[in-house]
Design a protein around this motif. Sequence first.
Motif, mmCIF file in Angstrom:
data_model
loop_
_atom_site.group_PDB
_atom_site.id
_atom_site.type_symbol
_atom_site.label_atom_id
_atom_site.label_comp_id
_atom_site.label_asym_id
_atom_site.label_seq_id
_atom_site.Cartn_x
_atom_site.Cartn_y
_atom_site.Cartn_z
ATOM 1 N N ILE A 1 17.340 -10.989 -14.621
ATOM 2 C CA ILE A 1 16.577 -11.035 -14.077
ATOM 3 C C ILE A 1 17.124 -10.281 -12.823
ATOM 4 O O ILE A 1 18.118 -11.026 -12.748
ATOM 5 C CB ILE A 1 16.016 -12.265 -12.892
ATOM 6 N N ASP A 2 17.068 -9.650 -12.307
ATOM 7 C CA ASP A 2 18.111 -8.326 -11.364
ATOM 8 C C ASP A 2 17.110 -8.914 -10.556
ATOM 9 O O ASP A 2 16.013 -8.271 -9.732
ATOM 10 C CB ASP A 2 17.464 -7.143 -11.636
ATOM 11 N N LEU A 3 17.814 -9.178 -9.029
ATOM 12 C CA LEU A 3 17.016 -10.237 -7.891
ATOM 13 C C LEU A 3 18.333 -9.398 -6.965
ATOM 14 O O LEU A 3 18.175 -9.234 -5.361
ATOM 15 C CB LEU A 3 17.928 -11.224 -7.540
ATOM 16 N N ARG A 4 18.845 -8.062 -6.887
ATOM 17 C CA ARG A 4 18.949 -6.454 -6.317
ATOM 18 C C ARG A 4 17.924 -6.308 -5.062
ATOM 19 O O ARG A 4 18.627 -5.584 -4.578
ATOM 20 C CB ARG A 4 19.441 -6.368 -6.919
ATOM 21 N N ASN A 5 17.202 -6.251 -5.855
ATOM 22 C CA ASN A 5 15.638 -6.173 -5.748
ATOM 23 C C ASN A 5 14.920 -7.506 -5.584
ATOM 24 O O ASN A 5 14.261 -7.400 -6.494
ATOM 25 C CB ASN A 5 15.233 -4.784 -5.422
ATOM 26 N N VAL A 6 15.271 -8.135 -5.012
ATOM 27 C CA VAL A 6 14.437 -9.190 -4.560
ATOM 28 C C VAL A 6 12.133 -9.072 -4.087
ATOM 29 O O VAL A 6 12.093 -8.261 -4.080
ATOM 30 C CB VAL A 6 14.032 -9.833 -3.292
ATOM 31 N N PRO A 7 11.856 -9.318 -5.174
ATOM 32 C CA PRO A 7 10.109 -8.720 -5.732
ATOM 33 C C PRO A 7 9.458 -9.269 -4.826
ATOM 34 O O PRO A 7 9.352 -9.962 -4.099
ATOM 35 C CB PRO A 7 9.315 -9.721 -6.618
ATOM 36 N N PRO A 8 8.703 -7.541 -4.417
ATOM 37 C CA PRO A 8 8.188 -8.188 -3.514
ATOM 38 C C PRO A 8 6.858 -8.410 -2.535
ATOM 39 O O PRO A 8 6.651 -9.688 -4.635
ATOM 40 C CB PRO A 8 7.655 -6.453 -3.292
ATOM 41 N N GLU A 9 6.277 -9.023 -2.362
ATOM 42 C CA GLU A 9 5.242 -9.916 -2.227
ATOM 43 C C GLU A 9 3.483 -9.512 -3.055
ATOM 44 O O GLU A 9 3.133 -10.452 -3.629
ATOM 45 C CB GLU A 9 4.302 -9.944 -0.989
ATOM 46 N N SER A 10 3.423 -7.943 -2.900
ATOM 47 C CA SER A 10 2.459 -7.217 -3.838
ATOM 48 C C SER A 10 2.361 -5.979 -4.720
ATOM 49 O O SER A 10 3.505 -5.231 -3.924
ATOM 50 C CB SER A 10 0.968 -7.121 -3.383
ATOM 51 N N THR A 11 2.607 -5.926 -5.822
ATOM 52 C CA THR A 11 3.376 -4.862 -6.508
ATOM 53 C C THR A 11 1.956 -3.698 -5.977
ATOM 54 O O THR A 11 1.140 -3.940 -5.135
ATOM 55 C CB THR A 11 2.836 -4.716 -7.832
ATOM 56 N N SER A 12 2.569 -2.725 -5.786
ATOM 57 C CA SER A 12 1.373 -1.119 -5.012
ATOM 58 C C SER A 12 0.843 -0.934 -6.084
ATOM 59 O O SER A 12 1.305 -0.215 -6.966
ATOM 60 C CB SER A 12 2.750 -0.351 -4.441
ATOM 61 N N THR A 13 -0.161 -0.068 -5.612
ATOM 62 C CA THR A 13 -1.275 1.047 -6.389
ATOM 63 C C THR A 13 -0.573 2.512 -6.543
ATOM 64 O O THR A 13 -1.185 3.517 -6.556
ATOM 65 C CB THR A 13 -2.422 0.901 -6.273
ATOM 66 N N ASN A 14 0.673 2.887 -5.355
ATOM 67 C CA ASN A 14 1.034 3.682 -4.587
ATOM 68 C C ASN A 14 1.613 4.226 -6.662
ATOM 69 O O ASN A 14 2.020 3.444 -7.431
ATOM 70 C CB ASN A 14 1.877 4.008 -3.737
ATOM 71 N N LEU A 15 0.886 6.080 -7.202
ATOM 72 C CA LEU A 15 1.141 6.443 -8.385
ATOM 73 C C LEU A 15 2.702 6.302 -8.403
ATOM 74 O O LEU A 15 2.947 6.084 -9.731
ATOM 75 C CB LEU A 15 0.479 7.238 -8.681
ATOM 76 N N LEU A 16 3.609 6.377 -8.013
ATOM 77 C CA LEU A 16 4.689 6.955 -7.045
ATOM 78 C C LEU A 16 5.651 5.857 -7.369
ATOM 79 O O LEU A 16 6.709 5.530 -8.280
ATOM 80 C CB LEU A 16 4.971 7.874 -6.422
ATOM 81 N N ARG A 17 4.562 4.833 -6.978
ATOM 82 C CA ARG A 17 6.112 3.652 -6.208
ATOM 83 C C ARG A 17 5.802 2.226 -7.370
ATOM 84 O O ARG A 17 6.404 1.825 -7.604
ATOM 85 C CB ARG A 17 6.822 3.405 -4.813
ATOM 86 N N GLY A 18 4.587 1.813 -7.380
ATOM 87 C CA GLY A 18 3.815 0.837 -8.285
ATOM 88 C C GLY A 18 4.213 1.058 -9.963
ATOM 89 O O GLY A 18 5.140 1.845 -10.126
ATOM 90 N N ARG A 19 3.499 0.468 -10.239
ATOM 91 C CA ARG A 19 3.827 0.041 -11.756
ATOM 92 C C ARG A 19 4.186 1.203 -13.104
ATOM 93 O O ARG A 19 4.358 0.881 -13.803
ATOM 94 C CB ARG A 19 2.870 -1.397 -12.396
ATOM 95 N N LEU A 20 2.735 2.485 -12.259
ATOM 96 C CA LEU A 20 3.074 2.972 -13.247
ATOM 97 C C LEU A 20 4.626 3.912 -13.599
ATOM 98 O O LEU A 20 4.216 4.109 -14.324
ATOM 99 C CB LEU A 20 2.517 4.188 -12.551
ATOM 100 N N PHE A 21 5.992 3.778 -13.048
ATOM 101 C CA PHE A 21 6.964 4.326 -13.027
ATOM 102 C C PHE A 21 7.868 3.247 -13.660
ATOM 103 O O PHE A 21 8.971 2.667 -12.875
ATOM 104 C CB PHE A 21 7.130 5.332 -12.511
#
Length: 586
Positions: free
Chosen positions: A45-65
């Motif tokens: 598990i890569d925790l160099r960026n701790v998971p955010p509280e909620s994933t984004s629906t921003n199409l560029l920053r969310g799960r799409l990519f």
Amino acid sequence: MRRFIVGLLATVGTLTLIVIGGIAAFIASGPFSSKPLSQSMVLSIDLRNVPPESTSTNLLRGRLFGGSRDIVDAVQLLWQAADDPRVVGLFVDIGDESAGLARVQELRQAIAHFRGKGKFAVGFAESLGSGGTHLADYYLASSLEQIWLQPSGGFAVAGIAVQTPFIKTGLDKLGVKIEGGKRYEYKSAPDTFMETGYTGPARANLQQLLDSLYGQFVSDVARERHIEPAKLRQLIDAVPFDSERARQENLVDKVGYRSDALDEVAARFGKSRDLVSLSDYAADEARPKPRGEVVALVRVSGAIASGPGSDSPLDDDVVALAEDVVDALDQAARAKEVRAIVLRIDSPGGTYPAADAIADAVGRARSAGKPVIVSMGDDAASGGYLAAIRGDVIVAQPATITASIGVFSIWPVASDLLASLGVKVDRLSIGTNAGMYSPFQAPTPAQSAAVSRELDTIYAEFTRQVGEARKLDGARLDAAARGRVLSGIDAKQAGLIDELGGLQLALNIAKAKAGIDESRQVEIHRFPAESERWQKVLERVLRLTGVDASGPTIRAPREVRETLARLGVVARPGNVRLPPLPPLWR
């Protein structure tokens, strides 16, 4: 025409991105998906960026990519891996210095559960604490069985620093004055615009908060690293120093490179050092998945606001719209399969009416027979705390920042600036107080008095609700209110929350309140479902082109309807039928 062209381009671009995402999802879940996982594995598990509280629906920053999983996903997967006999160990990349401490505590608790099952946990960091103002990376690392630190990285975990810019003097020079007020002396959010430095009450309150957070860090790390608390404080005050001294002082276990740490994992594993990523593990159909009674999870993530929200299809989820949260709570309360509701709050506050609407929905869900357990994240302050008060039980992490029971209202008046630039603003109005919040003209004394009365009214109602919900008498409530911000530990002592812990504790309490046997598993169903979140994105896209996705009429021009039809979106009078969402959004 300009709006039509912009909307059309936004529609084509956004739907193209969604089609690409659907293809990616098909490849990931279809015949090109990865092979079944080994019967013996080490999870990475890569925790160099701790998971955010909620994933984004921003199409560029969310799960799409390939955006990161949220903290709930990550913690749940770690709990499942702890119970999975195929998973023998954990390898963690450390490096997020600025993560919220409550989220770090969620991960620490999940890692402790994982290690409690007799499984090893090894971590690697290039450096620790190099920013000098926070300590999240080392706080997380200390929960691991073994910490590796790169020789050239060094140890610089110096404590916690809070720095606030105060811009009143600069605004004065520009000719901008801030009008409004606050209730009461500890409500420090507007001070950056209205003061030239920390006020006495604000300084004392923030220092109390820092002392609590730092005290938790020292206590937890000293226990896990077998260092006396006083000695640990001395070491922190002596940084920075090199990696070898960090090892000698027992702050880390090994000095070496990432490849050396992976060799250690392979030696413990007894096989190659190939690791299974958290994403691959999440996609594995053979992993143990909870099956049983249903507990609903409803999120309040971001500043709480009223209204329909932005029409932008690329808008990030930084705002919790009250009507969406209320609708989710109402759906969960009506759902026959739902036995209890966990309301997860991570919010710095928001407008009073919006937060009050969420609190009312919580009360209605309880009246419908559904227990509501509140789980607080990094922040649940001001309006975020108001949204929580009617829950059956409020659970917060020791490092959660909460309370801030107070109110403020400010706005800028730039009349002097405009005058200095030779700009004259003339106006006409009807009504004594019309334009009383104008940025071009200072309020009259009578209008300022009206604003002050409004602040008094909101504060009185806010504290009344808290006092009734938490059963606090006037003196105890006043000692916890007046705008004070508190850590979870201090909030529990003040009677503002019930239990200290994370999401898993909230789920266990929800089971107990719903009469579910503690030995039985529960399934978490999110409200709204992920597909509904993406449906809202599509609706915003369609609104840009004049298409009303909720009916009953279609206002889109013929050219738009034809373009949409070519993209698989069928628009007919009375309805808009969207193409099926791929598994990525389900």
